[in-house]
Structure formats: structure tokens, C-alpha cells
Scaffold this motif. Sequence first.
Motif, PDB file in Angstrom:
ATOM      1  N   THR A 105     -10.458  17.365 -11.018  1.00  0.00           N
ATOM      2  CA  THR A 105     -10.153  16.079 -11.658  1.00  0.00           C
ATOM      3  C   THR A 105      -9.183  15.196 -10.871  1.00  0.00           C
ATOM      4  N   SER A 106      -8.763  15.648  -9.675  1.00  0.00           N
ATOM      5  CA  SER A 106      -7.809  14.844  -8.917  1.00  0.00           C
ATOM      6  C   SER A 106      -7.906  15.139  -7.419  1.00  0.00           C
ATOM      7  N   LYS A 107      -7.331  14.255  -6.649  1.00  0.00           N
ATOM      8  CA  LYS A 107      -7.246  14.460  -5.200  1.00  0.00           C
ATOM      9  C   LYS A 107      -6.465  15.742  -4.901  1.00  0.00           C
ATOM     10  N   ALA A 108      -5.391  15.977  -5.654  1.00  0.00           N
ATOM     11  CA  ALA A 108      -4.568  17.179  -5.442  1.00  0.00           C
ATOM     12  C   ALA A 108      -5.401  18.448  -5.650  1.00  0.00           C
ATOM     13  N   GLU A 109      -6.198  18.475  -6.713  1.00  0.00           N
ATOM     14  CA  GLU A 109      -7.053  19.648  -6.963  1.00  0.00           C
ATOM     15  C   GLU A 109      -8.083  19.826  -5.853  1.00  0.00           C
ATOM     16  N   MET A 110      -8.626  18.716  -5.366  1.00  0.00           N
ATOM     17  CA  MET A 110      -9.598  18.770  -4.269  1.00  0.00           C
ATOM     18  C   MET A 110      -8.935  19.374  -3.027  1.00  0.00           C
ATOM     19  N   PHE A 111      -7.745  18.888  -2.683  1.00  0.00           N
ATOM     20  CA  PHE A 111      -7.040  19.405  -1.518  1.00  0.00           C
ATOM     21  C   PHE A 111      -6.695  20.882  -1.674  1.00  0.00           C
ATOM     22  N   GLU A 112      -6.351  21.285  -2.898  1.00  0.00           N
ATOM     23  CA  GLU A 112      -6.058  22.700  -3.150  1.00  0.00           C
ATOM     24  C   GLU A 112      -7.291  23.565  -2.881  1.00  0.00           C
ATOM     25  N   SER A 117      -8.536   5.905   5.188  1.00  0.00           N
ATOM     26  CA  SER A 117      -9.537   6.374   4.235  1.00  0.00           C
ATOM     27  C   SER A 117     -10.588   7.251   4.906  1.00  0.00           C
ATOM     28  N   THR A 118     -11.060   8.255   4.172  1.00  0.00           N
ATOM     29  CA  THR A 118     -12.139   9.114   4.658  1.00  0.00           C
ATOM     30  C   THR A 118     -13.467   8.738   3.995  1.00  0.00           C
ATOM     31  N   LEU A 119     -13.506   7.579   3.353  1.00  0.00           N
ATOM     32  CA  LEU A 119     -14.717   7.093   2.690  1.00  0.00           C
ATOM     33  C   LEU A 119     -15.804   6.814   3.729  1.00  0.00           C
ATOM     34  N   ILE A 120     -17.012   7.389   3.529  1.00  0.00           N
ATOM     35  CA  ILE A 120     -18.113   7.143   4.471  1.00  0.00           C
ATOM     36  C   ILE A 120     -19.267   6.384   3.811  1.00  0.00           C
ATOM     37  N   ALA A 121     -19.294   6.354   2.491  1.00  0.00           N
ATOM     38  CA  ALA A 121     -20.283   5.594   1.725  1.00  0.00           C
ATOM     39  C   ALA A 121     -19.702   5.452   0.322  1.00  0.00           C
ATOM     40  N   GLU A 122     -20.279   4.594  -0.480  1.00  0.00           N
ATOM     41  CA  GLU A 122     -19.778   4.430  -1.832  1.00  0.00           C
ATOM     42  C   GLU A 122     -19.762   5.777  -2.548  1.00  0.00           C
ATOM     43  N   LYS A 123     -18.595   6.169  -3.050  1.00  0.00           N
ATOM     44  CA  LYS A 123     -18.364   7.407  -3.807  1.00  0.00           C
ATOM     45  C   LYS A 123     -18.470   8.688  -2.975  1.00  0.00           C
ATOM     46  N   LEU A 153     -18.916  16.516  -7.639  1.00  0.00           N
ATOM     47  CA  LEU A 153     -18.068  16.511  -8.830  1.00  0.00           C
ATOM     48  C   LEU A 153     -18.847  16.196 -10.101  1.00  0.00           C
ATOM     49  N   ARG A 154     -18.472  16.874 -11.167  1.00  0.00           N
ATOM     50  CA  ARG A 154     -19.064  16.618 -12.485  1.00  0.00           C
ATOM     51  C   ARG A 154     -18.711  15.192 -12.926  1.00  0.00           C
ATOM     52  N   GLN A 155     -17.450  14.820 -12.744  1.00  0.00           N
ATOM     53  CA  GLN A 155     -16.962  13.482 -13.089  1.00  0.00           C
ATOM     54  C   GLN A 155     -16.304  12.869 -11.856  1.00  0.00           C
ATOM     55  N   GLU A 156     -16.454  11.572 -11.703  1.00  0.00           N
ATOM     56  CA  GLU A 156     -15.808  10.894 -10.576  1.00  0.00           C
ATOM     57  C   GLU A 156     -14.295  11.082 -10.638  1.00  0.00           C
ATOM     58  N   THR A 193      -9.832   3.677  -1.601  1.00  0.00           N
ATOM     59  CA  THR A 193     -11.101   4.393  -1.609  1.00  0.00           C
ATOM     60  C   THR A 193     -11.903   4.171  -2.884  1.00  0.00           C
ATOM     61  N   GLY A 194     -11.227   4.129  -4.026  1.00  0.00           N
ATOM     62  CA  GLY A 194     -11.917   3.963  -5.298  1.00  0.00           C
ATOM     63  C   GLY A 194     -12.447   5.288  -5.826  1.00  0.00           C
ATOM     64  N   PRO A 195     -13.476   5.236  -6.695  1.00  0.00           N
ATOM     65  CA  PRO A 195     -13.993   6.464  -7.301  1.00  0.00           C
ATOM     66  C   PRO A 195     -14.786   7.303  -6.297  1.00  0.00           C
ATOM     67  N   VAL A 196     -14.647   8.621  -6.438  1.00  0.00           N
ATOM     68  CA  VAL A 196     -15.334   9.565  -5.554  1.00  0.00           C
ATOM     69  C   VAL A 196     -16.136  10.544  -6.410  1.00  0.00           C
ATOM     70  N   GLN A 197     -17.370  10.827  -5.986  1.00  0.00           N
ATOM     71  CA  GLN A 197     -18.213  11.789  -6.695  1.00  0.00           C
ATOM     72  C   GLN A 197     -18.664  12.936  -5.790  1.00  0.00           C
TER      73      GLN A 197
END
Length: 147
Positions: free
Chosen positions: A15-22, A48-54, A75-78, A85-89
Motif C-alpha cells: 500500500t505504499s512506496k515504503a512497503e514496496m522498497f521493503e 523518477s523511475t516512471l517508464i509509462a503511465e502507472k 498491485l491490487r490497488q494503485e 510520479t503519480g499513481p503506480v500499479q
Amino acid sequence: MNDKLIRVFFDSSLTSKAEMFELIAEQANPEKKAELYKLLQKREAVGSTLIAEKVILPHLESEEVLESQILFIKLRQEIDWDEQTGPVQLAIVIILKKNEEQAIKVAISQFTRTLADEEYLARLLLEKEAGQFEQMIRRNNGGMLSE
């Protein structure tokens, strides 16, 4: 999925960038998780590491990495990543062991070129079935990353 370098986390409840990094740091080396987490934060601060929308492409290279790998985290939820960067999926994560053998570096490099296909990334984002998602990944890398 039996591909040597690929790990898939489909329908992830992060649910967060921190959880993703963990999760990324844990996959790279559970015993050096804190250090690798900081490296991910440092890289993210560069830009930013964004390569395409989401879709983001976090990456990490370190002597602390146990084995090179590519993680697909759908991800189940963005997640609202950050203002820029905005929302990531979907995160496609490249974890590279320092001084990795050339053949693996070449395979990963060739794989990253496939990520320029926005249509492919859009299909990955829309896919609702784990098996189909993995098949798309396998088909798209053309065996480059297989044992």
C-alpha cells in the motif's frame, strides 16, 4: 514461473512506496535489507523511475545483492507514489549483483529494451489473471531470461 531471473508478485497488497522498497530489499538480501532500502531511496531521490503511465522501473545494483533478478510486482490497488510520479500499479524491478557475469547483464539489458513497448505495458496493467500475466512476461522476453 521457472525463469531463472524472474519473480512475479501478482495481485500484491502493498500500500505504499515504503512497503514496496521493503519487499525489494528483502528479495535482494534479507540480511542487508536496511542498507538496500536506503540505496533504493537514494536512487529514487535522483529522479523518477516512471517508464509509462502507472508503471515504474526501480533498480538497484550492489555488492550486497545475493542474486540478480527481475521482479514484476502487480498491485491490487494503485499506490500514490509521489507528486512527480503519480499513481503506480505495476513495478518492474531490476536487482543487479555488483560484478554480475556478462551474459546475465546482456540478458537484462535486452529485456529492458522490451519495456519501450507501451502497448505491452498497457496489457500487463490490464491483465486480471496471474497465469496470463506470467505468460505475457515469458512470451515478451523470448526466452532471454530463461535458464
